[in-house]
Motif scaffolding. Structure first.
Motif: not given
Ligand SMILES: NC(=O)c1ccc[n+]([C@@H]2O[C@H](COP(=O)([O-])OP(=O)(O)OC[C@H]3O[C@@H](n4cnc5c(N)ncnc54)[C@H](O)[C@@H]3O)[C@@H](O)[C@H]2O)c1
Ligand SMILES: O=c1ccn([C@@H]2O[C@H](COP(=O)(O)OP(=O)(O)O[C@H]3O[C@H](CO)[C@@H](O)[C@H](O)[C@H]3O)[C@@H](O)[C@H]2O)c(=O)[nH]1
Length: 439
Positions: A121, A152, A208, A212, A215, A219, A253-255, A259-260, A268, A327
């Protein structure tokens, strides 16, 4: 077809073995001798479901081998570049030295007609600059950009069954040559009708980072709603279910939760902002700064919540942290929200014990100041609070009755909205989660 894969980390090692699975003759090259030694013995240097089996199977066919010597890449028709592009220390921009180094090493072995394919990326504009370098130093060799979208935990499945292929191609006849080579690499994937998007380099690179960014935004959107739910007493999980039924929005992706993290989304979006700034278009991505802010605020809120349930002070409180990986189904701890929270709790005086089914070894190396336990039961012994920060299946399936007998205080903080609130409260636990009322 003879293929080389440069860089054998989470992306490259899985890509190399998957290309061998597709029937190609593959050499994986990395500068990390320990990694190459381990891969050569069919021992996965990281945890990824199904990868070790694939590695073992493809090594046994004789179609896959690993090396630290770039000379072994000579004669490959296609060379995939899969090296890391981490965030630069103290800056938002991506550190491009590994990509630059890998391409420079490849140049020494490239022959006319061979194709270098970027999968890392990268900031938009990288491919055009590398194409110039290749045209200058290895005339007749070509470059394409073919970003990777694997997740992953699902890396093998995603590599062998991608939802789309993106080819960033040079113009004219060179583009036709590059397309033909890529179609040959991915023949079985192309033949089953996988959507394919062909574009110029810049579009492929941006697909790419745009994916990201989207996404990450999704979130952070739901986590911003969680903040409001906390202020109003509404329930973010029900809210996500309800808006997710609209298929223009979708539930994925609405959990809401902590957070990420990981080696991709955080760095990214930051590299994308940095690149926009260099291009004089920083205004276009100012919203990503807010996406990042919302994300980081969740970690702080989690620590506050832990302090709240521990009667206003973390000093001397025993806190069990279940989950260290960014994760589930991964041992990757890059920018792990769980470890970040664990470290903050410790700084505030808590006695923290962290456990994870796969990531303890990596965590101990990076965060030696934290205390680790082999099992959730060990971590939670006489705990004043239990925090579930990575939603591994084994934590989702814990029996709240039995688990309640281990701890000192039945207080559970569900950092991923992954537990059965009713079952935990029925077993006498005080249940707290981000974006949901106390149970
Ligand atoms: N991990 C993912 O899920 C994923 C998915 C899609 C895209 N990506 C992108 O793929 C790239 C690689 O990510 P990763 O997670 O595999 O990183 P990683 O750190 O796990 O692996 C990178 C590997 O490259 C090797 N390397 C560095 N310089 C080299 C050189 N000059 N020659 C040969 N090898 C060299 C390193 O030793 C390391 O093994 C990044 O750009 C990332 O953003 C990653
Ligand atoms: O609803 C959600 C979904 C995810 N996450 C978190 O977001 C992070 C990233 O999750 P995910 O995207 O599933 O993992 P990655 O393996 O990092 O994959 C992302 O990053 C890769 C590297 O660029 C891309 O290839 C993938 O398409 C992209 O999903 C993790 O910390 C998750 O816990 C949430 O908080 N809520």
């Amino acid at each position: 077809m003879k293929i080389s894969v440069i860089g054998c980390g989470y992306l490259g090692a899985v890509h190399a073995a998957s290309m061998a699975e597709l029937g190609h003759d593959v050499v994986g090259i990395d500068v990390d001798q320990a990694k190459i030694a381990s891969l050569s013995k069919a021992e996965a240097p990281f945890f990824e479901p199904g990868f070790e089996e694939l590695l073992e199977r493809t090594l046994a066919t004789g179609r896959l081998r690993f090396s630290t010597d770039f000379a072994d890449a000579a004669g490959s028709a296609v060379h995939f570049v899969c090296v890391g592009t981490p965030q630069k220390r103290g800056e938002y921009a991506a550190d491009m030295r590994y990509v630059q180094g890998a391409v420079e090493s490849l140049i020494d072995v490239l022959a006319p007609g061979e194709l270098v394919v970027g999968k890392s990326t990268v900031p938009v504009g990288t491919a055009a600059q590398l194409a110039e370098l290749i045209a200058d130093k290895a005339p007749g060799a070509l470059l394409a950009w073919n970003p990777e979208f694997l997740r992953e935990g699902f890396a093998v499945q995603d590599t062998l069954h991608p939802d789309r292929l993106v080819y960033g191609l040079p113009a004219g006849a060179d583009g036709d040559t590059a397309r033909a080579l890529l179609d040959e690499v991915y023949a079985s994937i192309v033949e089953r009708g996988t959507p394919k998007v062909e574009s110029d380099y810049a579009t492929a690179e941006m697909v790419k980072t745009a994916a990201n960014s989207f996404l990450a935004t999704k979130i952070s959107f739901i986590n911003a709603m969680a903040e409001l739910c906390e202020a109003t007493g509404a329930d973010v999980k029900l809210l996500a279910d309800a808006i997710g039924f609209d298929d223009r929005i979708g539930r994925k992706f609405l959990n809401a939760g902590l957070g990420f993290g990981g080696g991709c989304l955080p760095k990214d979006i930051r590299a994308f902002m940095a690149r926009a700034g260099e291009l004089g278009a920083d205004q276009a991505l100012t919203f990503l700064r807010e996406v990042d802010n919302i994300n980081m605020r969740r970690r702080i809120r989690m620590v506050e919540l832990a302090r709240e349930v521990c009667d206003g002070s973390l000093l001397g409180k025993r806190v069990a942290v279940l989950g260290a990986a960014f994760k589930p189904d991964s041992d990757d701890i890059r920018d792990s929200p769980a470890l970040n929270v664990a470290a903050q709790l410790q700084l505030q005086g808590a006695v923290v014990r962290v456990t994870d089914p796969a990531a303890v070894e990596n965590s101990r190396r990076q965060w030696p100041q934290l205390d680790y336990a082999a099992t959730p039961e060990e971590a939670a012994e006489r705990a004043d609070a239990v925090l579930v920060l990575t939603e591994w299946k084994q934590y989702r399936e814990l029996d709240p009755e039995a688990f309640g007998r281990i701890v000192k205080q039945k207080r559970v903080l569900d950092g991923r909205n992954a537990l059965d609130r009713e079952a935990w409260t029925a077993a006498g636990w005080t249940y707290r989660a981000l974006g949901r009322r106390a149970g």
